[in-house]
Design a protein around this motif. Structure first.
Motif, PDB file in Angstrom:
ATOM      1  N   GLU A  36       0.848  -1.186   0.000  1.00 33.68           N
ATOM      2  CA  GLU A  36       0.000   0.000   0.000  1.00 33.68           C
ATOM      3  C   GLU A  36       0.888   1.242   0.000  1.00 33.68           C
ATOM      4  OE1 GLU A  36      -2.603  -0.255   3.366  1.00 33.68           O
ATOM      5  OE2 GLU A  36      -3.952  -1.662   2.377  1.00 33.68           O
ATOM      6  N   VAL A  37       0.691   2.104  -0.985  1.00 28.64           N
ATOM      7  CA  VAL A  37       1.526   3.297  -1.120  1.00 28.64           C
ATOM      8  C   VAL A  37       0.788   4.488  -0.531  1.00 28.64           C
ATOM      9  CG1 VAL A  37       2.789   4.779  -2.701  1.00 28.64           C
ATOM     10  CG2 VAL A  37       2.562   2.336  -3.207  1.00 28.64           C
ATOM     11  N   TYR A  42       4.927   8.890   0.432  1.00 31.47           N
ATOM     12  CA  TYR A  42       5.608   8.675  -0.841  1.00 31.47           C
ATOM     13  C   TYR A  42       4.886   9.430  -1.955  1.00 31.47           C
ATOM     14  CZ  TYR A  42       7.973   4.889   1.641  1.00 31.47           C
ATOM     15  OH  TYR A  42       8.718   4.170   2.540  1.00 31.47           O
ATOM     16  N   PRO A  43       4.963  10.768  -1.966  1.00 32.68           N
ATOM     17  CA  PRO A  43       4.247  11.535  -2.988  1.00 32.68           C
ATOM     18  C   PRO A  43       4.823  11.374  -4.385  1.00 32.68           C
ATOM     19  CG  PRO A  43       5.618  12.990  -1.688  1.00 32.68           C
ATOM     20  CD  PRO A  43       5.680  11.650  -1.018  1.00 32.68           C
ATOM     21  N   ARG A  44       6.126  11.064  -4.467  1.00 28.15           N
ATOM     22  CA  ARG A  44       6.807  10.918  -5.761  1.00 28.15           C
ATOM     23  C   ARG A  44       7.851   9.820  -5.617  1.00 28.15           C
ATOM     24  NH1 ARG A  44       7.930  17.333  -5.261  1.00 28.15           N
ATOM     25  NH2 ARG A  44       5.718  17.941  -5.199  1.00 28.15           N
ATOM     26  N   VAL A  45       7.816   8.851  -6.520  1.00 23.89           N
ATOM     27  CA  VAL A  45       8.728   7.712  -6.408  1.00 23.89           C
ATOM     28  C   VAL A  45       9.334   7.390  -7.768  1.00 23.89           C
ATOM     29  CG1 VAL A  45       7.563   6.704  -4.403  1.00 23.89           C
ATOM     30  CG2 VAL A  45       6.813   6.065  -6.709  1.00 23.89           C
ATOM     31  N   GLY A  46      10.541   6.837  -7.726  1.00 25.65           N
ATOM     32  CA  GLY A  46      11.232   6.453  -8.943  1.00 25.65           C
ATOM     33  C   GLY A  46      12.525   7.220  -9.097  1.00 25.65           C
ATOM     34  N   LEU A  47      13.655   6.518  -8.970  1.00 25.59           N
ATOM     35  CA  LEU A  47      14.952   7.184  -8.868  1.00 25.59           C
ATOM     36  C   LEU A  47      15.421   7.840 -10.156  1.00 25.59           C
ATOM     37  CD1 LEU A  47      16.816   4.566  -6.648  1.00 25.59           C
ATOM     38  CD2 LEU A  47      15.738   6.718  -5.943  1.00 25.59           C
ATOM     39  N   LYS A  48      14.813   7.501 -11.290  1.00 29.72           N
ATOM     40  CA  LYS A  48      15.174   8.180 -12.533  1.00 29.72           C
ATOM     41  C   LYS A  48      14.691   9.632 -12.549  1.00 29.72           C
ATOM     42  CE  LYS A  48      17.347   5.169 -15.193  1.00 29.72           C
ATOM     43  NZ  LYS A  48      18.703   5.439 -15.747  1.00 29.72           N
ATOM     44  N   SER A  49      13.699   9.944 -11.696  1.00 31.11           N
ATOM     45  CA  SER A  49      13.134  11.299 -11.673  1.00 31.11           C
ATOM     46  C   SER A  49      13.198  11.961 -10.313  1.00 31.11           C
ATOM     47  CB  SER A  49      11.666  11.255 -12.126  1.00 31.11           C
ATOM     48  OG  SER A  49      11.524  10.730 -13.419  1.00 31.11           O
ATOM     49  N   PRO A  51      14.351  11.724  -5.827  1.00 26.38           N
ATOM     50  CA  PRO A  51      15.339  11.174  -4.899  1.00 26.38           C
ATOM     51  C   PRO A  51      14.840   9.985  -4.098  1.00 26.38           C
ATOM     52  CG  PRO A  51      14.446  13.243  -4.050  1.00 26.38           C
ATOM     53  CD  PRO A  51      13.919  13.088  -5.440  1.00 26.38           C
ATOM     54  N   GLN A  52      13.545   9.703  -4.162  1.00 19.06           N
ATOM     55  CA  GLN A  52      12.944   8.652  -3.347  1.00 19.06           C
ATOM     56  C   GLN A  52      12.301   7.604  -4.234  1.00 19.06           C
ATOM     57  OE1 GLN A  52       9.321   9.766  -1.195  1.00 19.06           O
ATOM     58  NE2 GLN A  52      10.092   8.774   0.637  1.00 19.06           N
ATOM     59  N   THR A  53      12.270   6.356  -3.751  1.00 23.39           N
ATOM     60  CA  THR A  53      11.520   5.320  -4.444  1.00 23.39           C
ATOM     61  C   THR A  53      10.779   4.471  -3.419  1.00 23.39           C
ATOM     62  OG1 THR A  53      11.600   3.679  -6.221  1.00 23.39           O
ATOM     63  CG2 THR A  53      13.338   3.561  -4.533  1.00 23.39           C
ATOM     64  N   LEU A  54      10.126   3.428  -3.891  1.00 22.38           N
ATOM     65  CA  LEU A  54       9.331   2.591  -2.994  1.00 22.38           C
ATOM     66  C   LEU A  54      10.231   1.749  -2.092  1.00 22.38           C
ATOM     67  CD1 LEU A  54       6.615   1.361  -5.522  1.00 22.38           C
ATOM     68  CD2 LEU A  54       6.320   3.065  -3.716  1.00 22.38           C
ATOM     69  N   PRO A  55       9.740   1.401  -0.896  1.00 23.44           N
ATOM     70  CA  PRO A  55      10.538   0.602   0.036  1.00 23.44           C
ATOM     71  C   PRO A  55      10.523  -0.883  -0.346  1.00 23.44           C
ATOM     72  CG  PRO A  55       8.396   1.074   1.015  1.00 23.44           C
ATOM     73  CD  PRO A  55       8.431   1.797  -0.306  1.00 23.44           C
ATOM     74  N   LEU A  56      11.351  -1.238  -1.295  1.00 23.51           N
ATOM     75  CA  LEU A  56      11.424  -2.614  -1.780  1.00 23.51           C
ATOM     76  C   LEU A  56      12.646  -3.318  -1.203  1.00 23.51           C
ATOM     77  CD1 LEU A  56      10.619  -1.960  -5.561  1.00 23.51           C
ATOM     78  CD2 LEU A  56       9.034  -2.711  -3.774  1.00 23.51           C
ATOM     79  N   GLY A 213      13.421  -2.725  -7.936  1.00 17.56           N
ATOM     80  CA  GLY A 213      12.929  -1.424  -8.344  1.00 17.56           C
ATOM     81  C   GLY A 213      11.665  -1.463  -9.179  1.00 17.56           C
ATOM     82  N   ILE A 214      11.214  -0.248  -9.526  1.00 21.54           N
ATOM     83  CA  ILE A 214      10.056  -0.039 -10.392  1.00 21.54           C
ATOM     84  C   ILE A 214      10.544  -0.098 -11.837  1.00 21.54           C
ATOM     85  CG2 ILE A 214       8.185   1.531 -11.020  1.00 21.54           C
ATOM     86  CD1 ILE A 214       8.750   2.954  -8.279  1.00 21.54           C
ATOM     87  N   ILE A 215       9.980  -1.030 -12.622  1.00 23.14           N
ATOM     88  CA  ILE A 215      10.377  -1.184 -14.021  1.00 23.14           C
ATOM     89  C   ILE A 215       9.298  -0.595 -14.920  1.00 23.14           C
ATOM     90  CG2 ILE A 215      11.149  -2.756 -15.820  1.00 23.14           C
ATOM     91  CD1 ILE A 215      11.786  -4.807 -13.716  1.00 23.14           C
ATOM     92  N   LEU A 216       9.713   0.119 -15.939  1.00 19.61           N
ATOM     93  CA  LEU A 216       8.795   0.681 -16.928  1.00 19.61           C
ATOM     94  C   LEU A 216       8.837  -0.122 -18.225  1.00 19.61           C
ATOM     95  CD1 LEU A 216       7.008   2.883 -18.277  1.00 19.61           C
ATOM     96  CD2 LEU A 216       9.129   4.091 -18.809  1.00 19.61           C
ATOM     97  N   PHE A 217       7.650  -0.608 -18.634  1.00 24.21           N
ATOM     98  CA  PHE A 217       7.427  -1.185 -19.954  1.00 24.21           C
ATOM     99  C   PHE A 217       6.297  -0.404 -20.624  1.00 24.21           C
ATOM    100  CE2 PHE A 217       8.850  -4.944 -17.461  1.00 24.21           C
ATOM    101  CZ  PHE A 217       9.909  -5.369 -18.243  1.00 24.21           C
TER     102      PHE A 217
END
Length: 254
Positions: A36-37, A42-49, A51-56, A213-217
């Motif tokens: 659950e996010v 976590y208002p913004r996640v994903g290290l390509k954009s 500074p923070q990502t999901l707690p994986l 991490g979060i993968i984009l397809f």
């Protein structure tokens, strides 16, 4: 609250404890857990954009797909279903309007449905008002396709900027609405022409390097639809685990 919304909430609650162990097929990758996010945390996640990502944890992966629904989406859904895997789809509103049945199919499969604007423009090159309207129109079209009701207040408060092109004003607007903005931690670069074999080699090498991490397809890409069964098999054979992300439910009003 719509009947579909209530059904999905019950479904998610049940699967939080049951899904990982209740896949009807032995030897599948499965979905290891549901995360659950919380938009406040976590208002913004994903290290390509950001500074923070999901707690994986190590070797945990979140699968996301952009730009659909499209003619190739059923192949992607079928590959995920065969492995009992859940993903997140960021829909383009005009595509949802054109193919509402595919939106409902993704929801029926238990996937999370996020938003990706109405027309996939360069939002950072537009006026704030025009960009806001394109975002809202996209959300409304996704909601009509899913629930039959136009609204700019989404059931699933997840959004991804086309091309990852945000502005401070748009980020602040979405945060004020409690909408989580997704970037990605790495991607398959499947917007480039390549064979399914080449895409598989590229994404597995990036996964090996990142470990999680979060993968984009893109579910609009035939090469990705063709490659996906082999990628899911690769993750299963190499000890990776799929995490399904859902928005944290809002607490009761006081």
């Amino acid at each position: 609250m719509s009947i579909l919304r209530v059904t999905l909430l019950v479904f998610v609650a049940w699967t939080t404890s049951a899904w990982a162990s209740d896949c009807p097929r032995q030897g599948t990758l499965g979905t290891s857990r549901i995360l659950e996010v919380d938009a406040a945390k976590y208002p913004r996640v994903g290290l390509k954009s950001f500074p923070q990502t999901l707690p994986l944890d190590d070797k945990e992966v979140v699968l996301t797909f952009d730009d659909g629904p499209a003619a190739t989406t059923p192949r992607v859904l079928a590959a995920l279903a065969r492995e009992c895997v859940r993903a997140t789809f960021f829909h383009v509103g005009r595509n949802s309007q054109a193919s509402p049945g595919l939106v409902k199919n993704a929801a029926t499969g238990g996937h999370t449905l996020g938003h990706h604007s109405w027309s996939h423009p360069h939002l950072n090159a537009m006026t704030f008002a025009a960009a806001r309207d394109d975002i809202d129109r996209g959300i409304s079209a996704d909601e009509v396709a899913l629930n039959g009701k136009a609204t700019s207040v989404p059931d699933t408060r997840f959004f991804r900027f086309p091309y990852f092109e945000s502005t401070p004003e748009l980020l602040e607007m979405l945060q004020a609405r409690g909408i989580v903005v997704f970037g990605a931690d790495f991607w398959a670069s499947d917007w480039r022409p390549m064979t399914p074999k080449d895409e598989l080699e590229l994404i597995t090498s990036r996964l090996t390097a990142a470990r999680k991490g979060i993968i984009l397809f893109h579910d609009t890409r035939a090469q990705t639809a063709a490659m996906l069964p082999d990628f899911l098999k690769y993750m299963r054979l190499n000890g990776y685990r799929v995490v399904h992300v859902v928005p944290k439910p809002k607490g009761p009003k006081t």
